[in-house]
Scaffold this active site. Structure first.
Site, PDB file in Angstrom:
ATOM      1  N   ALA A 108      -4.615   6.549  -5.540  1.00  0.00           N
ATOM      2  CA  ALA A 108      -5.790   5.686  -5.383  1.00  0.00           C
ATOM      3  C   ALA A 108      -6.696   5.725  -6.601  1.00  0.00           C
ATOM      4  CB  ALA A 108      -6.572   6.104  -4.141  1.00  0.00           C
ATOM      5  N   THR A 139       0.832  -1.199   0.000  1.00  0.00           N
ATOM      6  CA  THR A 139       0.000   0.000   0.000  1.00  0.00           C
ATOM      7  C   THR A 139       0.870   1.254   0.000  1.00  0.00           C
ATOM      8  OG1 THR A 139      -1.921   1.035   1.045  1.00  0.00           O
ATOM      9  CG2 THR A 139      -0.265   0.082   2.523  1.00  0.00           C
ATOM     10  N   LYS A 159       3.452   1.343  -3.808  1.00  0.00           N
ATOM     11  CA  LYS A 159       2.846   0.632  -4.947  1.00  0.00           C
ATOM     12  C   LYS A 159       3.619   0.841  -6.252  1.00  0.00           C
ATOM     13  CE  LYS A 159      -1.937   0.494  -3.289  1.00  0.00           C
ATOM     14  NZ  LYS A 159      -3.356   0.779  -3.625  1.00  0.00           N
ATOM     15  N   ASN A 219      -9.582  17.219 -10.762  1.00  0.00           N
ATOM     16  CA  ASN A 219      -8.512  17.297  -9.773  1.00  0.00           C
ATOM     17  C   ASN A 219      -8.107  18.746  -9.565  1.00  0.00           C
ATOM     18  OD1 ASN A 219      -6.747  15.584  -8.092  1.00  0.00           O
ATOM     19  ND2 ASN A 219      -5.085  16.560  -9.244  1.00  0.00           N
ATOM     20  N   GLY A 242     -10.496  13.228  -8.142  1.00  0.00           N
ATOM     21  CA  GLY A 242      -9.136  12.994  -7.671  1.00  0.00           C
ATOM     22  C   GLY A 242      -8.285  12.309  -8.719  1.00  0.00           C
TER      23      GLY A 242
END
Length: 490
Positions: free
Chosen positions: A358, A288, A292, A377, A354
């Site tokens: 993620a 995580t 990543k 964004n 966003g």
């Protein structure tokens, strides 16, 4: 070797409170440690009677302030207190007593020996790692005492060294790394060959040392069934302050009768995590934030999906190296299609809020499902890069883009961290599209799952929208990882 014992550190401020803690946790523990220094009122008679009134072996500890405890009186008075307590003990006395590495008294030692109480000779360093473990163990065990070393690691590498050193020790011992980095040393006590591991009820001071509640040790980590042969999997990230993955994976091992445990492995850099894996035998790991992308150069091969997303959230060790996968995209896709009741996203116009890490798996999944999307964004350049990669539109995340957001409002997918752990009503700080008025026809997917209903979800639901949080996405991506780790369906 016998399995490590789960020892409950009693944190009550009275003897009665400690009796109640023993009763509360009796089905979860194997032994207890009575911390006399935490008592608000000290009665040698009551303390001496304590072992006879419980059904567990008991360690007597009077920890000095210099060693992280609460006892601040003189050493002479502490020696006297030990003697008074032992003189009050009946037939059933303490099984162990904890003496620090610089605390020696011949009369007290003789008294302990006469009562057949074993001495745990301990050293604590709350500021620095201890690297010369074998040397220290040999020093602490000179008089056939049980050596205990507890230290505060400065990085995961210090914990890795602990596991390396433990393999060289062939005598009874207790080795612990404290704090979040040290959590693996508490759960994997069997891999360290430890006599015991410490646990405690919720207590701010001990929780800061990463003591884990005994219920969680058993219910989540299945501690009593971990052996030297148990397979180990885990999750790494930084700061890795909270994760639900251990609950999901460990429940799967129980369900499928797999001798395995899944643990959190905090690592500031991915190299340290991979080195830890080699020493502890971890063959599958969830990855995580922020690793990543950083893990990719260390992998033998990654899937096409991971290449497109440019991130691996799962790595698996094979005979010729580590292989990388991304289970976020399929996990999100399955959750999204169940939520919407659709077979794909053909004809749907989707707003993706966003453009951070993620969002990458979400954007790829929307593309593969045939949806048309606009990425919103604050930093427009980031949205532009991702949008052009998949032929999507992009826009500034602000009131200036309300018309564009309305145009792409069939499904609104929130991928930022805004709203995470927020229990306040929606506001500009916890709702990234607070400026947008829902009309009730939108479907809203927030990948955040704590709280269960995020501020943006609450606002959307009030307008009549259908909403979902990210828990099912987490669950489904975890199922994919489970299969990659074990070769079995969850």
């Amino acid at each position: 070797m016998n399995r490590p014992q789960l020892c409950l550190t009693l944190t009550g401020t009275s003897i009665q409170e400690n009796y109640e803690l023993v009763e509360k946790y009796k089905s979860e523990i194997d032994m207890v440690e009575l911390r006399v220094d935490l008592l608000s009122s000290i009665s040698p008679e009551d303390i001496g009677d304590f072992p006879a009134k419980i059904d567990f072996p008991c360690i007597l500890t009077i920890r000095r302030t210099v060693d992280g405890g609460k006892y601040s009186d003189s050493e002479e008075n502490r020696k006297l207190l030990f003697c008074k307590i032992f003189s009050e003990c009946g037939i059933k006395t303490f099984s162990y007593v904890d003496f620090e590495d610089n605390f020696y008294d011949e009369n007290l030692t003789a008294h302990v020996s006469a009562l057949n109480i074993k001495v745990i000779r301990s050293m604590h360093d709350f500021k620095n790692p201890v690297l010369n473990i074998v040397e220290k163990v040999n020093e602490l065990s000179k008089n056939n005492e049980i050596p205990k070393i507890a230290f505060m690691p400065s990085s995961l590498s210090d914990v890795t060294n602990l596991f390396i050193e433990a393999k060289k020790i062939n005598k009874e011992h207790i080795l612990l790394a404290m704090g979040p980095y040290g959590i693996p040393s508490r759960i994997l006590a069997a891999k360290l060959g430890n006599l015991l591991t410490f646990s405690s009820p919720a207590n701010p001071e001990l929780q800061s040392l990463a003591h884990i509640d005994p219920v969680k040790m058993n219910a989540v980590y299945n501690f009593r069934n971990i052996t030297a042969q148990t397979k180990v999997f885990g999750i790494t990230g930084f700061p890795l302050a909270a994760t639900s993955s251990p609950e999901l994976h460990n429940a799967g091992y129980k369900k499928n009768n797999i001798d395995a445990v899944y643990i959190p492995v905090k690592a500031e850099n991915i190299e340290e995590a991979l080195a830890f894996n080699e020493v502890t035998g971890i063959t599958g790991m969830s990855v995580t934030i922020p690793h990543k992308q950083k893990v990719i150069p260390f992998l033998k091969e990654i899937t096409d999906e991971a290449k497109n997303i440019e991130a691996c959230n799962t790595i698996v060790k094979k005979s010729d190296g580590w292989y990388g996968y991304n289970t976020d995209a399929p996990g999100f896709s399955k959750s999204l299609l169940e939520f919407t009741g659709l077979k794909d996203l053909t004809g749907k116009k989707i707003a993706i809020i966003g453009a951070g890490g993620a969002s990458c798996a979400v954007i790829y999944a929307v593309y593969k499902l045939g949806g048309k999307a606009c990425i919103f964004n604050r930093t427009v350049s980031k949205a532009e890069v991702l949008a052009k990669k998949y032929g999507f539109e992009y826009a500034e995340l602000s009131e200036n883009s309300i018309q564009k957001l309305k145009e792409y409002s069939d499904i609104i997918i929130q991928t930022t961290s805004k709203g995470m752990k927020s229990d306040e009503p929606a506001n500009p700080e916890n709702d990234p599209i607070f400026f947008y008025d829902f009309n009730g026809s939108e479907m809203v997917f927030d990948i955040v799952y704590v709280p269960e209903v995020t501020p943006i979800m609450a606002r959307a639901e009030k307008a009549g929208c259908k909403t979902i949080n990210g828990f099912d996405m987490l669950r489904y991506q975890g199922y994919e990882q489970f299969n990659l780790f074990t070769g079995k369906d969850y």
